[in-house]
Design an enzyme around this catalytic site. Structure first.
Site, PDB file in Angstrom:
ATOM      1  N   GLY A 208      -2.150 -86.429  52.130  1.00 42.80           N
ATOM      2  CA  GLY A 208      -0.639 -86.310  51.674  1.00 42.80           C
ATOM      3  C   GLY A 208       0.031 -85.856  53.006  1.00 42.80           C
ATOM      4  O   GLY A 208      -0.657 -84.837  53.789  1.00 42.80           O
TER       5      GLY A 208
ATOM      6  N   LYS B  82     -14.587 -88.082  60.112  1.00 41.62           N
ATOM      7  CA  LYS B  82     -14.632 -86.749  59.551  1.00 41.62           C
ATOM      8  C   LYS B  82     -15.815 -86.136  59.541  1.00 41.62           C
ATOM      9  O   LYS B  82     -16.197 -84.835  60.084  1.00 41.62           O
ATOM     10  CB  LYS B  82     -14.086 -86.568  58.248  1.00 41.62           C
TER      11      LYS B  82
ATOM     12  N   GLY C  86       0.955 -93.421  50.540  1.00 43.78           N
ATOM     13  CA  GLY C  86       0.768 -92.792  51.532  1.00 43.78           C
ATOM     14  C   GLY C  86      -0.535 -91.895  51.780  1.00 43.78           C
ATOM     15  O   GLY C  86      -0.727 -91.294  52.839  1.00 43.78           O
TER      16      GLY C  86
ATOM     17  N   ASP D 204     -13.234 -93.853  58.791  1.00 39.55           N
ATOM     18  CA  ASP D 204     -12.367 -92.483  58.755  1.00 39.55           C
ATOM     19  C   ASP D 204     -13.076 -91.363  58.056  1.00 39.55           C
ATOM     20  O   ASP D 204     -13.181 -90.431  58.747  1.00 39.55           O
ATOM     21  CB  ASP D 204     -11.021 -92.741  57.766  1.00 39.55           C
TER      22      ASP D 204
ATOM     23  N   LYS E 200      -7.831 -88.274  64.196  1.00 43.43           N
ATOM     24  CA  LYS E 200      -9.229 -87.840  64.425  1.00 43.43           C
ATOM     25  C   LYS E 200      -9.679 -88.586  65.598  1.00 43.43           C
ATOM     26  O   LYS E 200     -10.952 -88.243  65.893  1.00 43.43           O
ATOM     27  CB  LYS E 200      -9.944 -88.338  63.137  1.00 43.43           C
TER      28      LYS E 200
ATOM     29  N   GLU F 112      -7.494 -78.606  62.544  1.00 46.68           N
ATOM     30  CA  GLU F 112      -7.625 -78.386  61.048  1.00 46.68           C
ATOM     31  C   GLU F 112      -7.072 -79.536  60.110  1.00 46.68           C
ATOM     32  O   GLU F 112      -7.877 -79.680  59.083  1.00 46.68           O
ATOM     33  CB  GLU F 112      -6.821 -77.041  60.679  1.00 46.68           C
TER      34      GLU F 112
END
Lengths: 262, 262
Positions: free
Chosen positions: A244, A132, A114, A128, A29, A56
């Site tokens: 994930g 987005k 994770g 984060d 990102k 995406e």
């Protein structure tokens, strides 16, 4: 095609790759969520060179978020708002708290599974999620700076080494437990919600009814709603696990296939 | 490109068009929901001639249902089940009942608003929803016949002229009112749910908790969930208005653009 799956600011590298004729696929990102000038330079370099930049996997992992946005616009719709829960980690942590787990335990498990970024403070700081939000807002026409996301990490722990931060986590448990109990007493839960519009971007904790679509989310599940000229009274909503390795890889693969098909 | 926006069985016409080199875009479900043999012939004719058949608007109108399915499969996922509420008309009618409206009034309004098929019995019979279930099941590998959808039209009214059916509607109000009240007493609501798998397709009324994602739907809102190898514990869910001229046209336009891009 250069596929960027790092979590670094790779803007210079990406500019060089575009200059050498690479298309770009990003799960990273950061290069898309820098200053407006840096972002404009990246897209302009791609445009001038006739290269494509797909990303995406940056929002919702394998969920078709940016693809859905593109389809709406291609069919002549105008999207005025994209909102929802886009942080698998914050969703995981907040719904674990809701089930009575300790904040420290929930964060450790998010890292171990994770779900979290390499340093979980990337998620807990809201940075984060804010990135987005910015990535969703820019196609809508938002030209402002990155949003000031609400930071869930207390100031003294923001810049300490990661190991020390992880050790200090239990000191935050009591305050979270109390905050969650207050919300529960009113039939509510806490969610970290991002809202992107052409004019502004917001990212922060919101108290919502437990029975609302966002309140009913659990685990790493994301939910993203699109409000547009055609989906105005009733938004178009996509939800599902948004973090994930496997679903993120699927998002990257879809982008690669889109490049190879056209 | 031949765009089929009728509600007739146009299979012969479509076969002829494929023979003349047309690609096909369909909002019309009937040619895709006939016998397994008829369906296989249509797809085989397209394949042999190198033509494409797209039909996003047949399920969920402008919602990215078949596009999402395609992306999952293209990224190597295997979809085992697609389920949800795909009838805008039945959703509209059942949620109107829930708000205390009469069945007859709800059906008339669905027709007047253009949500329902030209003859509302196409929807009330479950035939239209069953066709959507079949359209979703066939890509999963389902090779069986069209499903026996649960019919909400009493047998004596199934073959009478449409005007007579519309006049007879109030005779059904009391039974629906009672059925809805029984569900409400248990905290439930009625929804018409379609489930598609590689092995079977079902379409019928299901009683679900009012607070469940499907129970919380209102109006013409559709909800479709994908269960796959990667989205197994937590499905990928798309929801939004699934009927109406404008969003259906958008679904058709997206298909046309996909054809023109490749």
């Amino acid at each position: 095609v250069l596929v960027d799956v790092t979590a670094e600011d790779t803007t210079d590298l990406l500019l060089a790759a575009l200059g050498h004729g690479f298309d770009l696929v990003l799960a990273n990102k950061k290069p898309l969520a820098g200053s407006a000038a840096s972002h404009a330079r990246l897209l302009e370099t791609a445009r001038v060179g006739g290269r494509r930049v797909l990303y995406e996997a940056t929002v919702g992992a394998g969920l078709p978020i940016l693809d859905t946005y593109r389809k709406l616009v291609e069919a002549g719709d105008r999207v005025s708002r994209i909102a929802g829960c886009v942080s698998g980690t914050l969703g995981f942590v907040l719904s674990a708290l809701q089930q009575g787990r300790a904040f420290s335990e929930a964060v450790r498990e998010a890292v171990a599974s994770g779900y979290a970024e390499p340093d979980p403070r990337e998620d807990l700081s809201g940075r984060d999620a804010g990135r987005k939000g910015l990535i969703l807002a820019r196609p809508l026409g938002y030209l402002g700076p990155p949003p000031q996301a609400q930071d869930l990490v207390p100031r003294p722990l923001r810049r300490v080494p990661m190991a020390r931060f992880m050790r200090a986590l239990p000191s935050l448990d009591a305050a979270w437990k109390e905050r969650m109990a207050r919300a529960a007493a009113a039939g509510n839960v806490l969610r970290y919600v991002v809202t992107a519009t052409p004019a502004w971007v917001r990212a922060g904790i919101v108290e919502v009814p437990a029975s609302s679509p966002i309140g009913a989310l659990s685990g790493t599940r994301n939910l993203i709603s699109f409000t547009s000229r055609r989906y105005r009274d009733e938004p178009l909503v996509i939800s599902g696990p948004g973090a994930g390795a496997e679903v993120t890889a699927a998002g990257i693969l879809n982008d690669l296939q889109q490049l190879s098909a056209s």
